[in-house]
Design a protein around this motif. Structure first.
Motif, PDB file in Angstrom:
ATOM      1  N   VAL A 277      31.895  49.348 -58.031  1.00  0.00           N
ATOM      2  CA  VAL A 277      31.134  49.234 -58.277  1.00  0.00           C
ATOM      3  C   VAL A 277      30.075  50.342 -59.416  1.00  0.00           C
ATOM      4  CG1 VAL A 277      29.993  47.846 -56.454  1.00  0.00           C
ATOM      5  CG2 VAL A 277      29.212  50.617 -56.835  1.00  0.00           C
TER       6      VAL A 277
ATOM      7  N   ARG B 157      24.945  53.375 -60.580  1.00  0.00           N
ATOM      8  CA  ARG B 157      24.357  52.871 -59.871  1.00  0.00           C
ATOM      9  C   ARG B 157      23.515  52.347 -59.154  1.00  0.00           C
ATOM     10  NH1 ARG B 157      19.189  55.834 -61.252  1.00  0.00           N
ATOM     11  NH2 ARG B 157      17.885  54.839 -61.539  1.00  0.00           N
ATOM     12  N   GLN B 158      24.921  51.802 -58.752  1.00  0.00           N
ATOM     13  CA  GLN B 158      24.617  51.224 -57.086  1.00  0.00           C
ATOM     14  C   GLN B 158      25.568  51.783 -56.296  1.00  0.00           C
ATOM     15  OE1 GLN B 158      26.727  47.060 -57.789  1.00  0.00           O
ATOM     16  NE2 GLN B 158      26.500  46.537 -55.185  1.00  0.00           N
TER      17      GLN B 158
ATOM     18  N   VAL C 181      23.359  54.319 -54.914  1.00  0.00           N
ATOM     19  CA  VAL C 181      21.935  53.838 -53.935  1.00  0.00           C
ATOM     20  C   VAL C 181      23.548  53.856 -51.994  1.00  0.00           C
ATOM     21  CG1 VAL C 181      21.362  51.210 -52.401  1.00  0.00           C
ATOM     22  CG2 VAL C 181      20.770  52.613 -54.968  1.00  0.00           C
ATOM     23  N   LEU C 182      24.872  53.255 -52.319  1.00  0.00           N
ATOM     24  CA  LEU C 182      25.456  53.815 -51.637  1.00  0.00           C
ATOM     25  C   LEU C 182      25.769  54.817 -50.961  1.00  0.00           C
ATOM     26  CD1 LEU C 182      28.031  51.031 -53.141  1.00  0.00           C
ATOM     27  CD2 LEU C 182      26.110  50.790 -50.816  1.00  0.00           C
TER      28      LEU C 182
ATOM     29  N   ASN D 128      18.145  52.391 -58.610  1.00  0.00           N
ATOM     30  CA  ASN D 128      17.620  51.211 -59.736  1.00  0.00           C
ATOM     31  C   ASN D 128      17.060  50.385 -58.133  1.00  0.00           C
ATOM     32  OD1 ASN D 128      19.109  48.828 -59.946  1.00  0.00           O
ATOM     33  ND2 ASN D 128      18.915  48.853 -61.672  1.00  0.00           N
TER      34      ASN D 128
ATOM     35  N   LYS E  75      16.597  46.886 -57.750  1.00  0.00           N
ATOM     36  CA  LYS E  75      17.311  46.121 -57.571  1.00  0.00           C
ATOM     37  C   LYS E  75      18.701  46.144 -56.577  1.00  0.00           C
ATOM     38  CE  LYS E  75      20.227  42.414 -59.682  1.00  0.00           C
ATOM     39  NZ  LYS E  75      20.873  41.910 -60.868  1.00  0.00           N
ATOM     40  N   PHE E  76      19.032  47.352 -57.249  1.00  0.00           N
ATOM     41  CA  PHE E  76      19.665  48.009 -55.964  1.00  0.00           C
ATOM     42  C   PHE E  76      19.721  48.043 -54.575  1.00  0.00           C
ATOM     43  CE2 PHE E  76      22.701  48.887 -60.773  1.00  0.00           C
ATOM     44  CZ  PHE E  76      23.790  47.355 -60.371  1.00  0.00           C
TER      45      PHE E  76
ATOM     46  N   GLY F 270      18.977  45.718 -52.847  1.00  0.00           N
ATOM     47  CA  GLY F 270      20.305  44.659 -52.036  1.00  0.00           C
ATOM     48  C   GLY F 270      20.262  46.084 -51.016  1.00  0.00           C
ATOM     49  N   PHE F 271      20.847  46.921 -51.202  1.00  0.00           N
ATOM     50  CA  PHE F 271      21.020  47.884 -50.494  1.00  0.00           C
ATOM     51  C   PHE F 271      20.616  47.817 -49.126  1.00  0.00           C
ATOM     52  CE2 PHE F 271      21.252  51.746 -48.314  1.00  0.00           C
ATOM     53  CZ  PHE F 271      22.534  52.538 -47.819  1.00  0.00           C
TER      54      PHE F 271
END
Length: 298
Positions: free
Chosen positions: A129, A132-133, A136-137, A273, A275-276, A279-280
């Motif tokens: 991914v 930036r995603q 977050v993970l 981020n 947005k990410f 979603g997370f």
């Protein structure tokens, strides 16, 4: 390649590196005070690319890795475990990727899982991914498989990167998380190793303590970015990050309120981020809801 009582496997690990399609490397082997036949197994290999450092006593996996980093001379530093098998093109694939992507500071990848006897038992899969995603993970867990890790030595020197030996059984999680605050880290969509799963590795032998250290790292990530949580909010946050079931709707509501609070703080801090992160958190909350429903039904 740190080695501690891995005499049964270390020969295969060494051979998988010496047989790489990319031949220009140094293989630093730290014998971390092994009490089995590891020394004899390692000493069988006569290759001028091997740097063999035997320790008289066991100092631990991450101190041994730090010792190896301190003498590494290559352009890139690659993690290898003494009980794993690297695929023949592992180094070439990672080298080529980092050469072609100069903004990326470090990479991990995919693999197969094997047992004591070298039989395939599953897949080692990590998300491919945007950075930036992935950043977050990593709030949840280490989604960059440490045994597949390769990093630019120039960045190790620039930021004086070392494994924090205080996180005794989870320092790789901390190391990769800190890397992600400094430069882009990616997973590539290539199988790089056969990862051996057995009862004597850290993740099996010291699982409970590894979880405790990982919890500290999860909270330290928020502290680094100046997020503010009460002690009760920290408890709820860790439940969410570990995908544990809540015991009541009230506790679930507290979890929702906490995630909303963190979203608002992130708007100001700009640590992740948005947005990410949304979603997370939506995914994390959905898991908590599902587990609570299943728990109530059962």
């Amino acid at each position: 390649m740190p080695c501690y009582n891995a005499g049964k496997y270390v020969g295969g690990a060494i051979e998988s590196i010496l047989g790489q399609s990319l031949q220009n490397f140094e293989l630093i082997i730290i014998n971390d005070g092994s009490k089995d036949n590891s020394h004899q197994e390692i000493f069988r290999y006569k290759d001028n690319r091997i740097k063999y450092i035997p320790f008289s006593k066991n100092i631990g996996n991450y101190p041994a890795r730090n010792a190896g980093i301190s003498i590494a001379e290559g352009k890139y530093i690659c993690v290898m475990d003494a009980d794993d098998i690297a695929y023949e093109n592992r180094l070439q694939l990672q080298y080529d990727y980092l050469e072609s992507n100069p903004r990326t500071g470090a990479i991990g990848g995919q693999g197969k899982i094997i047992n004591n006897n070298g039989e395939l038992t599953g897949k080692l899969t990590n998300p491919v991914v945007p950075f930036r995603q992935l950043q977050v993970l990593l709030l949840m867990n280490n989604f960059v498989a440490h045994p597949t890790f390769m990093i630019r030595a120039s960045l190790v020197r620039k930021y004086q990167l070392r494994y924090d030996e205080n996180y005794f059984y989870a320092s790789d999680f901390d190391f990769i998380s800190r890397c992600c605050t400094l430069f882009p880290v990616q997973n590539i969509d290539h199988e790089l190793i056969q990862y051996r799963h057995h009862s004597q590795q850290i993740s099996s032998k010291h699982h409970a303590m590894q979880v405790e250290y990982a919890d500290r790292i999860r909270l330290s990530q928020l502290k680094f970015h100046n997020f503010e949580l009460s002690n009760e909010e920290k408890r709820i946050y860790l439940q969410l990050m570990k995908r544990m079931a809540f015991s009541s709707k009230e506790e679930l509501t507290e979890g929702l309120n906490l995630l909303n609070k963190l979203m608002k703080q992130n708007l100001r801090l700009r640590a992740f981020n948005q947005k990410f992160l949304f979603g997370f958190f939506d995914y994390v909350l959905a898991i908590a809801q599902e587990k609570m429903i299943v728990g109530n039904v059962s």
